[in-house]
Design a protein around this motif. Sequence first.
Motif, PDB file in Angstrom:
ATOM      1  N   PHE A  12       0.941  -1.328   0.008  1.00 23.44           N
ATOM      2  CA  PHE A  12      -0.106  -0.015   0.000  1.00 23.44           C
ATOM      3  C   PHE A  12       0.675   1.299   0.009  1.00 23.44           C
ATOM      4  O   PHE A  12       1.998   1.182   0.610  1.00 23.44           O
ATOM      5  N   ALA A  13       0.383   2.096  -0.642  1.00 21.67           N
ATOM      6  CA  ALA A  13       1.197   3.575  -0.405  1.00 21.67           C
ATOM      7  C   ALA A  13       0.789   4.279   0.672  1.00 21.67           C
ATOM      8  O   ALA A  13      -0.480   4.113   1.150  1.00 21.67           O
ATOM      9  N   ARG A 211       3.231  -8.479  10.274  1.00 24.91           N
ATOM     10  CA  ARG A 211       3.614  -8.049   8.803  1.00 24.91           C
ATOM     11  C   ARG A 211       4.900  -7.778   8.758  1.00 24.91           C
ATOM     12  O   ARG A 211       5.523  -7.431   9.542  1.00 24.91           O
TER      13      ARG A 211
HETATM   14  N1  LIG Z   1      -6.243   0.609   2.176  1.00 23.93           N
HETATM   15  C1  LIG Z   1      -5.192   0.660   2.716  1.00 23.93           C
HETATM   16  N2  LIG Z   1      -4.235   1.873   2.570  1.00 23.93           N
HETATM   17  C2  LIG Z   1      -3.086   1.617   3.308  1.00 23.93           C
HETATM   18  N3  LIG Z   1      -2.829   0.664   4.076  1.00 23.93           N
HETATM   19  C3  LIG Z   1      -3.570  -0.264   4.466  1.00 23.93           C
HETATM   20  C4  LIG Z   1      -4.766  -0.351   3.786  1.00 23.93           C
HETATM   21  N4  LIG Z   1      -5.437  -1.393   4.323  1.00 23.93           N
HETATM   22  C5  LIG Z   1      -4.584  -1.785   5.224  1.00 23.93           C
HETATM   23  N5  LIG Z   1      -3.615  -1.409   5.226  1.00 23.93           N
HETATM   24  C6  LIG Z   1      -2.528  -1.545   6.163  1.00 23.93           C
HETATM   25  O1  LIG Z   1      -2.112  -2.868   5.844  1.00 23.93           O
HETATM   26  C7  LIG Z   1      -1.909  -3.574   7.072  1.00 23.93           C
HETATM   27  C8  LIG Z   1      -2.635  -4.772   7.434  1.00 23.93           C
HETATM   28  O2  LIG Z   1      -3.980  -4.424   7.453  1.00 23.93           O
HETATM   29  P1  LIG Z   1      -5.054  -5.320   7.788  1.00 23.93           P
HETATM   30  O3  LIG Z   1      -5.100  -6.437   6.505  1.00 23.93           O
HETATM   31  O4  LIG Z   1      -6.610  -4.827   8.035  1.00 23.93           O
HETATM   32  O5  LIG Z   1      -4.800  -6.111   9.089  1.00 23.93           O
HETATM   33  P2  LIG Z   1      -5.376  -7.345  10.000  1.00 23.93           P
HETATM   34  O6  LIG Z   1      -6.833  -7.602   9.329  1.00 23.93           O
HETATM   35  O7  LIG Z   1      -4.634  -8.569   9.876  1.00 23.93           O
HETATM   36  O8  LIG Z   1      -5.532  -6.860  11.397  1.00 23.93           O
HETATM   37  C9  LIG Z   1      -1.890  -2.354   8.106  1.00 23.93           C
HETATM   38  O9  LIG Z   1      -0.681  -2.227   8.271  1.00 23.93           O
HETATM   39  C10 LIG Z   1      -2.867  -1.644   7.613  1.00 23.93           C
HETATM   40  O10 LIG Z   1      -2.503  -0.289   8.326  1.00 23.93           O
END
Ligand SMILES: Nc1ncnc2c1ncn2[C@@H]1O[C@H](COP(=O)(O)OP(=O)(O)O)[C@@H](O)[C@H]1O
Length: 256
Positions: A12-13, A211
């Motif tokens: 992700f950016a 992560r």
């Molecule tokens: N749309 C997005 N833009 C930027 N970063 C994102 C986005 N979606 C998730 N992230 C980042 O990616 C990582 C994984 O997120 P996520 O899949 O929600 O984790 P989990 O569900 O295992 O708690 C996190 O660090 C989150 O902040």
Amino acid sequence: MALEFRNVVKRFATNGGAELTAIDGLSFTVNEGEFVSVVGPSGCGKSTLLSMTAGLYQPTEGQVLVSGKPVVGPNEHVGFMLQKDLLLPWRNILSNIEFGLESRGVDKAERRRRAEAELKHCHLEGFGAHYPYQLSGGMRQRAALARTLAIDPEIILLDEPFSALDAQTKLLLQNSFAKLIAEAGKTTLLITHELAESVLMSDRILVMSERPGTIVAEIKVDLPHRDEPLKRRMMPEVPELAAQIFHHLKLEEKVI
Ligand SMILES: Nc1ncnc2c1ncn2[C@@H]1O[C@H](COP(=O)(O)OP(=O)(O)O)[C@@H](O)[C@H]1O
Ligand SMILES: [Mg+2]
């Protein structure tokens, strides 16, 4: 194969312009009719994994395949259910169940027939004319499952669907979901942070690292009663398997 992740990377950016690698080199498969749980630390990419399965995000690298075909966008093969039921408050339960069928262009009579069948299947008969606020949290989640099943997806994705419920409602709803999903014969991917829940409900558990998320262990749950977690709960193997998962999460190495 109902679902396959092939060397998936997701970046992700971030606001600062840098890139964040959420998922790195994720590969796994889910067989047709199988119930697989994914556990892992917060922020390891579990919800991202589901969003890619649903076609809401594209992988940066690698491929996500549903029934052998690459997922290119949101599609009717995948039903997605979140922790919040997301029922529309201004629609009654029956018309909430019909909602997904509307956007798929199913005609009115057929919509009604399928919604009524699912209402009955999910033991909500008599509540079709009620509004979401008139139902308990557990019933609302059942209505949300009915809406998901009504579209007859090939795969059901559940993102912590029980986490907002009290302990007893949770046990009953896990049981009810397990039965309804087994009856419908649906391939299911469940995200949960509750290790016992993953053992109670699944055929197999994928344990993710911190992560950037990748799979660090795969645990097969060779126990009966997948359709009845309340029975499985009594088995001595359940805490043993939960302890195995716990070990793979390596919590003792972490400080927060
Ligand atoms: N749309 C997005 N833009 C930027 N970063 C994102 C986005 N979606 C998730 N992230 C980042 O990616 C990582 C994984 O997120 P996520 O899949 O929600 O984790 P989990 O569900 O295992 O708690 C996190 O660090 C989150 O902040
Ligand atoms: Mg999440």
